[in-house]
Design an enzyme around this catalytic site. Structure first.
Site, PDB file in Angstrom:
ATOM      1  N   CYS A   1     -25.587 -21.001   9.281  1.00  0.00           N
ATOM      2  CA  CYS A   1     -23.889 -20.800   9.213  1.00  0.00           C
ATOM      3  C   CYS A   1     -23.498 -19.852   8.792  1.00  0.00           C
ATOM      4  O   CYS A   1     -24.496 -18.988   7.629  1.00  0.00           O
ATOM      5  CB  CYS A   1     -23.537 -22.016   8.685  1.00  0.00           C
ATOM      6  N   LEU A   2     -22.340 -19.213   9.379  1.00  0.00           N
ATOM      7  CA  LEU A   2     -22.234 -17.985   8.402  1.00  0.00           C
ATOM      8  C   LEU A   2     -21.587 -18.117   6.975  1.00  0.00           C
ATOM      9  O   LEU A   2     -21.778 -16.942   6.645  1.00  0.00           O
ATOM     10  CB  LEU A   2     -21.290 -17.304   9.816  1.00  0.00           C
TER      11      LEU A   2
ATOM     12  N   HIS B   1     -17.107 -27.774  11.058  1.00  0.00           N
ATOM     13  CA  HIS B   1     -15.956 -27.310  10.058  1.00  0.00           C
ATOM     14  C   HIS B   1     -14.739 -27.618  10.414  1.00  0.00           C
ATOM     15  O   HIS B   1     -13.847 -28.203   9.162  1.00  0.00           O
ATOM     16  CB  HIS B   1     -16.476 -26.117  10.552  1.00  0.00           C
TER      17      HIS B   1
ATOM     18  N   GLY C   1     -21.300 -18.807  17.109  1.00  0.00           N
ATOM     19  CA  GLY C   1     -19.950 -19.986  17.016  1.00  0.00           C
ATOM     20  C   GLY C   1     -19.266 -19.962  15.628  1.00  0.00           C
ATOM     21  O   GLY C   1     -20.072 -18.887  14.256  1.00  0.00           O
TER      22      GLY C   1
ATOM     23  N   HIS D   1     -21.844 -28.302  15.202  1.00  0.00           N
ATOM     24  CA  HIS D   1     -21.764 -27.356  14.118  1.00  0.00           C
ATOM     25  C   HIS D   1     -20.354 -27.091  13.637  1.00  0.00           C
ATOM     26  O   HIS D   1     -20.064 -27.591  12.767  1.00  0.00           O
ATOM     27  CB  HIS D   1     -22.886 -26.627  14.526  1.00  0.00           C
ATOM     28  N   GLU D   2     -19.980 -26.082  14.679  1.00  0.00           N
ATOM     29  CA  GLU D   2     -18.137 -25.794  14.468  1.00  0.00           C
ATOM     30  C   GLU D   2     -17.318 -26.941  14.675  1.00  0.00           C
ATOM     31  O   GLU D   2     -16.710 -26.997  13.955  1.00  0.00           O
ATOM     32  CB  GLU D   2     -18.372 -24.877  15.645  1.00  0.00           C
TER      33      GLU D   2
ATOM     34  N   GLN E   1     -13.391 -21.163   8.436  1.00  0.00           N
ATOM     35  CA  GLN E   1     -14.004 -20.407   7.562  1.00  0.00           C
ATOM     36  C   GLN E   1     -13.706 -19.332   7.673  1.00  0.00           C
ATOM     37  O   GLN E   1     -14.884 -18.206   7.055  1.00  0.00           O
ATOM     38  CB  GLN E   1     -15.923 -20.413   8.903  1.00  0.00           C
TER      39      GLN E   1
END
Ligand code: NI
Length: 174
Positions: A94-95, A140, A46, A136-137, A51
């Site tokens: 998370c990235l 953000h 994701g 989660h996304e 991000q």
């Protein structure tokens, strides 16, 4: 398609609130495709526009198992219109917080309304990992990271380590 740079925490850009998309036009479609390519290359399941430094309410996810056909989802202005009382706990990463993981509890199922890449309003019901990933996304988009769901102590530890990694990388680049 273009690979985009993924911002890592701590960074004030990851704490900002993203703006709604007016229309999913060619520019937004390109953003979605570039985000998907960036996510697959990372690799991740994701990615949210903040991000990659774009403060728009756009997320992409693909929770298909390795080796299975890809199931990319491109969402603009996602909204949770229903969530289950039952909860799930997943070890999230998370990235933007590379190499750090923590258990986060969220509703197990959600119903999400969004605008797809063809500018159509759609609704899907998501369960398990997909539901967790979408939530989660979506976090953000409001400047919330998975570490904001865990204890202050653990959050502090992770963010200090990430800060240190950034400092080392900056020194190495000199
Ligand atoms: Ni993330």
């Amino acid at each position: 398609m273009t690979l985009m740079h993924i911002i890592t925490a701590p960074d004030p850009r990851l704490k900002a609130k993203a703006k709604p998309v007016e229309t999913v036009d060619g520019d937004v479609r390109k953003l979605m495709d570039d985000m998907l390519e960036t996510m697959y290359a990372a690799p991740g399941i994701g990615l949210a526009a903040p991000q990659v430094g774009v403060l728009q309410r756009v997320i992409v996810v693909d929770t298909a198992k390795e080796g299975a056909p890809p199931l990319p989802l491109r969402m603009a202005n996602p909204e949770i219109i229903w969530s289950s009382d039952e909860e799930n706990e997943y070890e999230e990463g998370c990235l933007s917080l590379p190499d750090h993981y923590a258990a986060v509890v969220r509703p197990q199922k959600v119903r999400v309304r969004f605008i797809d890449h063809e500018n159509e309003i759609r609704e899907i019901e998501a369960d398990g990992l997909l539901a967790t990933c979408i939530q989660h996304e979506m976090d953000h988009l409001d400047g919330t990271l998975f570490v904001d769901h865990i204890s202050k102590l653990k959050r502090g530890m992770i963010l200090r380590k990430l800060q240190k990694t950034k400092k080392h990388q900056a020194e190495a680049a000199m």
